[in-house]
Write an enzyme that holds these catalytic residues in place. Structure first.
Site, PDB file in Angstrom:
ATOM      1  N   LYS A 189     -85.417  34.492 -69.508  1.00 12.74           N
ATOM      2  CA  LYS A 189     -85.560  33.880 -70.887  1.00 12.74           C
ATOM      3  C   LYS A 189     -86.196  32.576 -70.704  1.00 12.74           C
ATOM      4  O   LYS A 189     -87.272  32.548 -71.461  1.00 12.74           O
ATOM      5  CB  LYS A 189     -84.240  34.228 -71.297  1.00 12.74           C
ATOM      6  CG  LYS A 189     -84.482  33.726 -73.035  1.00 12.74           C
ATOM      7  CD  LYS A 189     -83.155  34.093 -73.600  1.00 12.74           C
ATOM      8  CE  LYS A 189     -82.978  32.926 -74.795  1.00 12.74           C
ATOM      9  NZ  LYS A 189     -82.085  31.716 -74.335  1.00 12.74           N
ATOM     10  N   ASP A 239     -83.833  36.195 -77.485  1.00 13.50           N
ATOM     11  CA  ASP A 239     -82.531  35.457 -77.713  1.00 13.50           C
ATOM     12  C   ASP A 239     -81.567  36.309 -78.763  1.00 13.50           C
ATOM     13  O   ASP A 239     -82.062  37.386 -79.117  1.00 13.50           O
ATOM     14  CB  ASP A 239     -82.649  34.277 -78.175  1.00 13.50           C
ATOM     15  CG  ASP A 239     -83.277  34.050 -79.381  1.00 13.50           C
ATOM     16  OD1 ASP A 239     -83.659  35.176 -80.041  1.00 13.50           O
ATOM     17  OD2 ASP A 239     -83.471  32.889 -80.018  1.00 13.50           O
TER      18      ASP A 239
END
Ligand code: SF4
Length: 225
Positions: A124, A142
């Site tokens: 991420k 997210d």
């Protein structure tokens, strides 16, 4: 389960996002690739506002790996102790700075594989840096993107990897670069976790969520545009 929106609906959703915000930007403050990388690494389980408060002083004294190394662990901690998990994060920032110096000449590398070799940098974080700094259409999923994607039908999936793939597969290519920021901002300010603002939502007529809120805070099985 909500089904995936079809191509023409996806085009229309992102056409509207683009019309409202042609150049969306994230809310973490940074001054270069290194400070962006550090800010994103610090933002795990912390708010962008909280990270910005802590990094204001930190980046004034340490905006390169060399300066961060000179500051040392306790020096980093003195700036970031208001952020959750600050000890671990300070250690990772220090290790990450050392590795950038040793292996990458003090530069932030521009490949996902290289970024993921750095301590505290997962897929991420790497994707945020690739997207935000290098302009690569990488999708960092997210909690906001996961929620918006699954509620609306923009990107449906049981876990973040599937949602990431759904975005890559279904968002028309001309919108891929900014999809990350449009979806985060939409989740943060409109499609909120507890009480989505469906009555004022830009895409309420396309969204497939069957518990849209109506004015007054109640939910409805269906709201017509
Ligand atoms: S209509 Fe409601 S549930 Fe659908 S995207 Fe908008 S805010 Fe989210």
């Amino acid at each position: 389960m909500v089904r995936q929106l079809d191509y023409s609906d996806m085009k229309e959703v992102f056409r509207r996002f683009e019309e409202r915000e042609p150049e969306p930007v994230g809310e973490l403050n940074y001054t270069n690739a290194f400070t962006l990388l550090v800010a994103v690494a610090l933002s795990a389980q912390a708010t962008d506002v909280g990270v910005n408060k802590a990094t204001k002083g930190l980046f004034e004294v340490a905006d390169t790996p060399a300066k961060m190394l000179a500051l040392g662990e306790e020096g980093i901690i003195s700036h970031i102790r208001t952020i959750g998990l600050y000890r671990n994060k300070a250690r990772n920032v220090l290790k990450l700075s050392a590795l950038l110096q040793e292996r990458f000449g003090g530069e932030v590398p521009s490949s996902r594989a290289a970024l993921e070799t750095l301590p505290g940098v997962g897929r991420k974080t790497a994707n945020v840096v690739l997207n935000t700094w290098f302009g690569f259409p990488a999708q960092a999923v997210d909690t906001h993107i996961f929620r918006v994607g699954n509620r609306s039908g923009i990107a449906v999936g049981r876990n973040v990897e599937v949602v990431e793939r759904a975005i890559e597969d279904n968002v028309p290519v001309e919108f891929q670069r900014h999809a990350h920021h449009w979806l985060i901002l939409h989740g943060r300010y409109t499609c909120k976790a507890r009480a989505p603002l469906c009555p004022v939502c830009l895409i309420r007529d396309i969204c497939l969520y069957d518990e849209k809120t109506v004015a007054g805070g109640k939910t409805s099985a269906r709201i017509d545009p």
